[in-house]
Design an enzyme around this catalytic site. Structure first.
Site, PDB file in Angstrom:
ATOM      1  N   HIS A 102       0.895  -1.131  -0.090  1.00 63.52           N
ATOM      2  CA  HIS A 102       0.097   0.077   0.112  1.00 63.52           C
ATOM      3  C   HIS A 102       0.894   1.111   0.039  1.00 63.52           C
ATOM      4  O   HIS A 102       0.504   2.016  -0.669  1.00 63.52           O
ATOM      5  CB  HIS A 102      -0.970   0.014   1.114  1.00 63.52           C
ATOM      6  CG  HIS A 102      -1.509   1.269   1.281  1.00 63.52           C
ATOM      7  ND1 HIS A 102      -1.577   2.192   2.171  1.00 63.52           N
ATOM      8  CD2 HIS A 102      -2.896   1.786   0.654  1.00 63.52           C
ATOM      9  CE1 HIS A 102      -2.367   3.237   2.140  1.00 63.52           C
ATOM     10  NE2 HIS A 102      -3.145   2.972   1.061  1.00 63.52           N
ATOM     11  N   HIS A 103       1.766   1.301   0.972  1.00 61.70           N
ATOM     12  CA  HIS A 103       2.716   2.120   1.082  1.00 61.70           C
ATOM     13  C   HIS A 103       4.060   2.227   1.492  1.00 61.70           C
ATOM     14  O   HIS A 103       3.995   1.010   2.367  1.00 61.70           O
ATOM     15  CB  HIS A 103       2.197   3.685   1.525  1.00 61.70           C
ATOM     16  CG  HIS A 103       2.185   3.570   2.999  1.00 61.70           C
ATOM     17  ND1 HIS A 103       1.003   3.443   3.720  1.00 61.70           N
ATOM     18  CD2 HIS A 103       2.982   3.948   4.013  1.00 61.70           C
ATOM     19  CE1 HIS A 103       1.285   3.498   4.911  1.00 61.70           C
ATOM     20  NE2 HIS A 103       2.464   3.741   4.978  1.00 61.70           N
ATOM     21  N   GLN A 165       9.597   1.216   6.420  1.00 62.20           N
ATOM     22  CA  GLN A 165       8.206   0.691   6.865  1.00 62.20           C
ATOM     23  C   GLN A 165       7.602   0.544   5.683  1.00 62.20           C
ATOM     24  O   GLN A 165       7.578   1.410   4.705  1.00 62.20           O
ATOM     25  CB  GLN A 165       7.789   1.978   7.851  1.00 62.20           C
ATOM     26  CG  GLN A 165       6.429   1.367   8.115  1.00 62.20           C
ATOM     27  CD  GLN A 165       5.480   2.701   8.514  1.00 62.20           C
ATOM     28  OE1 GLN A 165       4.768   3.099   7.717  1.00 62.20           O
ATOM     29  NE2 GLN A 165       5.824   2.921   9.623  1.00 62.20           N
ATOM     30  N   HIS A 167       3.859  -0.987   4.530  1.00 70.42           N
ATOM     31  CA  HIS A 167       2.330  -1.306   4.784  1.00 70.42           C
ATOM     32  C   HIS A 167       1.883  -1.975   3.818  1.00 70.42           C
ATOM     33  O   HIS A 167       1.525  -1.687   2.731  1.00 70.42           O
ATOM     34  CB  HIS A 167       1.613  -0.106   5.055  1.00 70.42           C
ATOM     35  CG  HIS A 167       0.197  -0.112   5.120  1.00 70.42           C
ATOM     36  ND1 HIS A 167      -0.681   0.883   4.916  1.00 70.42           N
ATOM     37  CD2 HIS A 167      -0.660  -1.274   5.563  1.00 70.42           C
ATOM     38  CE1 HIS A 167      -1.886   0.404   5.346  1.00 70.42           C
ATOM     39  NE2 HIS A 167      -1.878  -0.936   5.719  1.00 70.42           N
ATOM     40  N   HIS A 237      -1.973  12.161   0.370  1.00 73.79           N
ATOM     41  CA  HIS A 237      -2.266  10.985   0.554  1.00 73.79           C
ATOM     42  C   HIS A 237      -3.533  10.883   1.537  1.00 73.79           C
ATOM     43  O   HIS A 237      -3.728  11.586   2.189  1.00 73.79           O
ATOM     44  CB  HIS A 237      -1.241  10.495   1.517  1.00 73.79           C
ATOM     45  CG  HIS A 237      -1.319   9.015   1.978  1.00 73.79           C
ATOM     46  ND1 HIS A 237      -1.669   7.794   1.297  1.00 73.79           N
ATOM     47  CD2 HIS A 237      -2.009   8.461   3.345  1.00 73.79           C
ATOM     48  CE1 HIS A 237      -1.937   6.814   2.110  1.00 73.79           C
ATOM     49  NE2 HIS A 237      -1.783   6.990   3.294  1.00 73.79           N
ATOM     50  N   HIS A 239      -7.100   7.881   2.162  1.00 74.29           N
ATOM     51  CA  HIS A 239      -7.469   6.541   1.587  1.00 74.29           C
ATOM     52  C   HIS A 239      -8.578   6.656   0.363  1.00 74.29           C
ATOM     53  O   HIS A 239      -8.780   7.645  -0.198  1.00 74.29           O
ATOM     54  CB  HIS A 239      -8.045   5.789   2.863  1.00 74.29           C
ATOM     55  CG  HIS A 239      -6.978   5.287   3.777  1.00 74.29           C
ATOM     56  ND1 HIS A 239      -7.262   4.763   5.109  1.00 74.29           N
ATOM     57  CD2 HIS A 239      -5.673   5.800   3.703  1.00 74.29           C
ATOM     58  CE1 HIS A 239      -6.006   4.782   5.726  1.00 74.29           C
ATOM     59  NE2 HIS A 239      -4.912   5.242   4.666  1.00 74.29           N
ATOM     60  N   MET A 309      -7.336   9.231   5.961  1.00 71.99           N
ATOM     61  CA  MET A 309      -6.016   9.846   6.370  1.00 71.99           C
ATOM     62  C   MET A 309      -6.017  11.337   5.591  1.00 71.99           C
ATOM     63  O   MET A 309      -6.640  11.292   4.396  1.00 71.99           O
ATOM     64  CB  MET A 309      -4.852   9.100   6.034  1.00 71.99           C
ATOM     65  CG  MET A 309      -4.504   8.274   7.090  1.00 71.99           C
ATOM     66  SD  MET A 309      -2.779   7.601   6.783  1.00 71.99           S
ATOM     67  CE  MET A 309      -2.744   6.427   8.145  1.00 71.99           C
TER      68      MET A 309
END
Length: 903
Positions: A102-103, A165, A167, A237, A239, A309
């Site tokens: 996703h990111h 990180q 996701h 960004h 959703h 978000m």
């Protein structure tokens, strides 16, 4: 070499899948750190350091073959920077696909939250402050940094680790149990970059999108209070419910577009259409437009499938010496401002169906019922880690009303953290679970309680892993009697810059003649109100010619809050004609001089009655034991109470008195040659005591030097003189180990600028120079410094007071003198010592211990006039110049240049 570099870049770009390439450069030296084991499906991802040329190298950062077991999993992994010296990231190349990821976020920090090959990010990202360097989502193309721009890593101030990180949203692509190696390749260089890149994150933390609501706006705005930044790229960004995100710079009511994009398009860092600079005082504003259509319950901010978000990432660069790597804005300080937002911000950007790429989140979550939402939430992260850290940083580490307590008062820290955790939970909870519908089942209520508990538990865990470490501060011990004296020697970097968030520069008193710090660390200003020193003030015998004006009717002494520049107390009206010097003794008494009265006064700070002590005869200049001639400054020994007076403009001496005001001695004579001897003065203008060494230092103004003497024998100790001082040294201030000074306006064709100096007192060497950003130095007339390195400068031409704070690491190394060892002191720039707590050194008051509009202050008080306070007067040798810039009295041999425009 050019062909070689092109081949390498081509190979890196081609490496778009997790299979990675077998580098033909494997003969080069690899990263010396022990490599981790990887799946055969991730060949080539042992993170070699791939040399590009003598100064550049590539670093591959990849997930080590992971298989997420549930949707919305956040995995983190770290890579140590393979070098100790400073380097700069100048390019990024992502290796990921929206089918599985996703990111991705790439952080820089000094210590990752775990040393495992990879870990669940709810354990934390970094144990110290984490800075976002890069963000990717939805098949975004690579981010390109402008030439000469880089993210600073390594060295003394840069990050030592990269933390990746990832996701994983919808894990349906992992049904075949393949292992994922998504990540990013970095291009680094050892060559210093003149411009340093950083990230400014604007993020909503409290938006609620009602179910079925057609249009919902989420607005964010903050004042910008740093050095200028130049925006070159942005990323939006949200959703699934986000329709358009827009960001602006607002200056003087004018909106300038930074970026405007649909979050349903590939979420890349897009270049700004036109370069945008952001300066102190501007407002940064962003709006996300959502729709609640298709939802059966309210949607809140969060990191799960059913949450939303509102993020705008602004990528910028700043000059290297002022660079800040990461900033955040999570508030809306100007909601009314959005009434004038450009219409484009409210219009969704059309997205063709073939351009829309589904988020990593589940496609079916749009119409989930409440039960499935709850079940999904219980196993999902509350916020994506980058945003999670930003929120915690705001609430736990940067909030003005709690940060100082957290850093310096462990008892109050423990008491306040429980309240903060509750506040955080309230901010992040997606709905008020305490107000459950009576029709909900008991099981649902129990699940809600468990969800609240789990979320708060996660906040506790992340807070403990992300909170920056405390500064290590050790106090200096005074030597025992008979064991000698010490002087802490400063090595390493010590740098001060204007505190751009201090509103004091907007308080404009009259000519600022003196400043000092009182025992509670408040700033005290001595100013001339509506009186000025000009060519008509004195005759040839130094007798004041404007007595008919009477004394200054306004309060000439102002006590200022060092944090917010509020006027706490004012006094001194109807006492003075031409104020000059100000010092404060250890008991808080004010010692001031008046050059028109030719007198020195001791005043009780809390008593409006008569002065406690007066030295000199009113309006009578002279040079004997009972008279002064335009005295300039006072210093009071904190141990003995001995009084030292610099006298002055028409005398060239230092006069010593007992605590009761009895004349003891004097020394000094006028200098007449181009190379003045020790003990000769041309306007001794400012004093600084060094009690533990038994020295008194004098700013010998017109000789452009500092002279230090022994207080017991009056013996000359040394001279401090630098070419960069120019021809004048106006004022000095001492704290253990450091001597601060300000010089004067250069003569015609002289090159030395007007600026402040920080010197190592042990050897007199200059270790830093500083200037303000807001306005400019014209005649910085006095300077005072506190023990933590905070510096204030008062200017008699611009009627302004600035505040400067330390911005780099400061070290005091142990120095042995006469058998006494001084303990080490280290103060990190991320945790600057505050004036009211965390004291490092023994308190030395008076001179050793950003501007303000007094026109507004006095105009609001009955019987007071703005006259003189809004006037930008000039002060040559403390007398005002004529309009043409020439002086009414011949103190300079050449005309002064026209003042430089305000920066």
């Amino acid at each position: 070499m050019a062909g070689f570099r092109s081949l390498l870049v081509l190979l890196l770009v081609f490496q778009s899948s997790c299979l990675g390439f077998r580098s033909p450069l494997s003969v080069f030296k690899r990263f010396k750190e022990t490599t981790r084991s990887f799946s055969n499906e991730c060949l080539g991802t042992t993170r070699p350091v791939i040399p590009v040329d003598s100064s550049d190298f590539a670093l591959d950062i990849r997930m080590p073959g992971v298989i997420p077991k549930q949707s919305d999993t956040y995995f983190c992994m770290s890579v140590h920077l393979p070098m100790d010296e400073e380097a700069f990231v100048i390019d990024f190349k992502p290796h990921a696909s929206m089918d599985t990821v996703h990111h991705m976020l790439l952080f820089g920090c000094n210590m990752p939250a775990s040393t495992e090959n990879y870990w669940f990010c709810d354990e934390g990202t970094c144990t110290d402050k984490a800075n976002i360097l890069y963000a990717w989502a939805r098949n975004a193309p690579p981010t390109r940094l402008p030439k000469g721009v880089g993210f600073r890593v390594g060295g003394e101030t840069g990050s030592k680790y990269f933390v990746l990180q990832v996701h994983y949203g919808d894990i349906s692509a992992f049904r075949d149990n393949h292992k994922d190696c998504s990540g990013v390749s970095l291009h680094l260089t050892r060559l210093p970059q003149p411009l340093i890149a950083g990230m400014y994150l604007m993020m909503s933390v409290d938006t609620v999108i009602p179910a079925g609501e057609k249009v919902v706006n989420s607005d964010i705005s903050c004042h910008y209070k740093k050095y200028p930044m130049h925006v070159f790229a942005y990323r939006v960004h949200t959703h699934h419910l986000g329709k358009v995100v827009s960001g602006y710079r607002v200056r003087n009511g004018q909106w300038t577009l930074i970026g405007h994009q649909s979050p349903q398009l590939p979420q890349a860092f897009y270049p700004v259409e036109h370069p945008v600079d952001v300066s102190f005082g501007d407002i940064l504003a962003a709006r996300c437009v959502f729709t609640g259509e298709g939802r059966t319950e309210a949607t809140h901010i969060g990191g799960t499938s059913s949450d939303e978000m509102c993020n705008l990432y602004i990528m910028y660069y700043m000059e290297a010496k002022h660079a800040v790597s990461f900033m955040t804005c999570t508030q809306n300080i100007a909601p009314d401002l959005f009434r004038t937002i450009p219409p484009e911000a409210n219009i969704p950007i059309p997205v063709k169906s073939d351009m829309v790429m589904m988020h990593g989140h589940h496609k079916e979550t749009v119409n989930k019922d409440k039960t499935s939402v709850l079940q999904q939430s219980k196993r999902e992260e509350v916020l994506e880690q980058g945003d999670f850290y930003s929120l915690l940083s705001k609430l736990l580490g940067e909030r003005e009303d709690v940060v100082h307590v957290h850093k310096y008062n462990p008892t109050e820290k423990a008491e306040s953290e429980s309240d903060l955790v509750a506040e955080i939970a309230n901010v992040v909870q997606k709905k008020d679970l305490g107000q459950s519908d009576a029709r909900e089942s008991a099981e649902h209520e129990r699940d809600n309680a468990l969800l609240v508990r789990d979320r708060i538990h996660k906040f506790h865990k992340l807070a403990s892993t992300l909170r920056p470490a405390e500064s290590r501060v050790l106090s200096l011990q005074q030597p025992l009697p008979g064991e000698g004296t010490w002087e802490p020697e400063h090595t390493g970097d010590f740098h001060v810059e204007e505190a751009l968030d201090w509103p004091g520069v907007y308080l404009l008193p009259g000519q600022v003649s003196g400043i000092a710090l009182d025992p509670t660390n408040n700033l005290v200003i001595f100013h001339r109100g509506n009186h000025v020193w000009d060519g008509n003030s004195f005759d040839s015998k130094f007798i004041y010619q404007q007595r008919g004006l009477g004394p200054i009717e306004e309060d000439t002494i102002l006590v200022i809050d060092p944090n917010n520049a509020a006027v706490l107390q004012s006094s001194g009206k109807n006492l003075f004609y031409l104020p000059h010097g100000l010092s404060i003794d250890k008991d808080g008494n004010y010692w001031v001089t008046d050059v028109a009265l030719h007198q020195v006064f001791k005043l009780n700070a809390n008593n409006e009655e008569a002065p406690l002590l007066i030295l000199g005869k009113s309006m009578q200049p002279g040079s004997d034991q009972n008279h002064f001639c335009q005295p300039t400054d006072v210093a009071v020994d904190p141990d003995t109470g001995t009084i030292y007076v610099s006298d002055g403009y028409c005398n060239s001496r230092i006069v010593q008195f007992s605590p009761s005001g009895k004349f003891i001695t004097q020394w000094g004579e006028e200098s007449t040659e181009s190379n003045p001897k020790p003990g000769q003065f041309s306007v001794p203008h400012s004093l600084a005591l060094v009690p533990h060494l038994g020295q008194l230092c004098v700013a010998d103004r017109e000789n452009g030097r500092i002279q230090c003497f022994k207080t017991d024998t009056k013996e000359f100790v040394r001279e401090i003189k630098h070419a960069s001082f120019g021809r004048n040294v106006f004022a000095i201030s001492y704290i253990p180990g450091l001597l601060f000074a300000v010089n004067g306006k250069p003569y015609f064709e002289d090159q030395e600028p007007v600026q402040g100096f920080v010197m190592n007192f042990s050897n007199g060497e200059i270790i830093d120079v500083f200037k303000p950003v807001r306005k400019h130095f014209d005649m910085p007339h006095d300077i005072t410094a506190s023990e933590d390195g905070t510096v204030y400068v008062g200017d008699a031409h611009t009627n302004t007071v600035w505040k400067f704070t330390t911005t780099e690491k400061m070290e005091h190394r142990s120095v042995k003198k006469a058998g006494i060892e001084v303990q080490e002191i280290r103060a990190d720039s991320e945790h600057k010592l505050e004036g009211s707590s965390g004291r490092v050194l023994g308190r030395l008051r008076g001179k050793g211990s950003g501007g303000l509009n007094l026109g507004n202050f006095f105009a609001s008080r009955k019987g007071y006039s703005r006259k003189g306070f809004d006037r930008l007067s000039t002060e040559g040798s403390d007398q005002e110049k004529d309009d043409d810039g020439s002086e009414s009295e011949e103190e300079y041999s050449a005309p002064l240049p026209v003042p430089a425009p305000s920066s």
